[in-house]
Every structure is written in C-alpha cells, then in structure tokens.
Design a protein around this motif. Structure first.
Motif, short mmCIF file in Angstrom:
data_model
loop_
_atom_site.label_atom_id
_atom_site.label_comp_id
_atom_site.label_asym_id
_atom_site.label_seq_id
_atom_site.Cartn_x
_atom_site.Cartn_y
_atom_site.Cartn_z
N ASP A 84 -23.76 1.89 -34.98
CA ASP A 84 -25.03 2.24 -34.35
C ASP A 84 -24.87 2.06 -32.85
OD1 ASP A 84 -25.86 -0.52 -33.52
OD2 ASP A 84 -25.96 -0.84 -35.68
N ALA A 85 -25.88 2.40 -32.09
CA ALA A 85 -25.80 2.39 -30.63
C ALA A 85 -25.59 1.00 -30.03
CB ALA A 85 -27.05 3.01 -30.04
N THR A 86 -25.88 -0.05 -30.78
CA THR A 86 -25.71 -1.42 -30.27
C THR A 86 -24.49 -2.12 -30.86
OG1 THR A 86 -27.16 -2.35 -31.96
CG2 THR A 86 -28.20 -1.66 -29.90
N ASP A 87 -23.65 -1.39 -31.56
CA ASP A 87 -22.48 -1.97 -32.22
C ASP A 87 -21.51 -2.56 -31.21
OD1 ASP A 87 -20.75 -2.69 -34.25
OD2 ASP A 87 -19.77 -0.74 -34.31
N VAL A 88 -20.97 -3.73 -31.52
CA VAL A 88 -19.98 -4.42 -30.69
C VAL A 88 -18.79 -4.74 -31.57
CG1 VAL A 88 -19.49 -6.54 -29.41
CG2 VAL A 88 -21.74 -5.45 -29.20
N ASP A 89 -17.59 -4.48 -31.08
CA ASP A 89 -16.37 -4.87 -31.78
C ASP A 89 -15.59 -5.81 -30.87
OD1 ASP A 89 -16.85 -3.35 -34.05
OD2 ASP A 89 -15.80 -1.62 -33.28
N MET A 90 -15.14 -6.93 -31.42
CA MET A 90 -14.37 -7.91 -30.66
C MET A 90 -12.97 -8.04 -31.27
SD MET A 90 -16.68 -9.31 -28.49
CE MET A 90 -16.41 -11.00 -28.10
N TYR A 91 -11.98 -8.09 -30.38
CA TYR A 91 -10.59 -8.22 -30.80
C TYR A 91 -9.94 -9.33 -29.98
CZ TYR A 91 -11.56 -3.75 -32.94
OH TYR A 91 -12.12 -2.77 -33.69
#
Length: 87
Positions: free
Chosen positions: A28-35
């Motif tokens: 969605d527009a607020t999705d965050v992915d952290m690596y």
C-alpha cells in the motif's frame, strides 16, 4: 512483506549480504521495507531503488531510501527524482 514475513520495523529488518538485489513489493502507499546489511566502518555502499523503469501496476510510487547505523541514527537519505525523470 517479503518471504511472508513483515519487515517494516528496524528490529524485523531482513538481513541481506552485500552485492545483493532485493525484490520488494509495495502493499500500500504507506508500506515500508527494512533491510540489514553488515558493513565495516569506512566501507562504501551503494543502494538504488527501481520502480518506474520496471513498470508498476498502481501508478508511480513516491519512494524514499534511508540508511541507518546500528543504533538507528540516520546516516543518509534520498527522496526520488522528479516525476517521470527516473526512479
């Protein structure tokens, strides 16, 4: 989600080795992915986000990339380029 695992918080960041390509997905527009990438002090890294060049299903996303140290201090950040120029 990546590999059916949420990675939207620092403590849940997925560890990836250097010189790796990661395929993420915006749910969605607020999705965050952290690596998490382990590097040594002084080691240079490069990161790139591709979206517009690959084609997207739901319009051009507003992308943001940030690099944090182990303690969560932001070391660098970049917002996307002007719309329709590049990712």
């Amino acid at each position: 989600e990546s590999n059916n695992r949420r990675n939207d918080k620092r403590e849940a960041a997925l560890t990836v080795p250097v010189n790796t390509t990661v395929l993420g997905r915006m749910n969605d527009a607020t999705d965050v992915d952290m690596y998490r990438v382990e590097v040594k002090r002084g080691q240079r890294i490069s990161a790139e986000i591709e979206a517009a060049r690959l084609g997207v299903v739901r319009g051009i996303p507003n992308l943001h990339l940030a690099i944090y140290d182990h303690d969560g201090k932001r070391l660098a950040a970049a917002d996307d380029s002007a719309l329709f120029v590049q990712d």
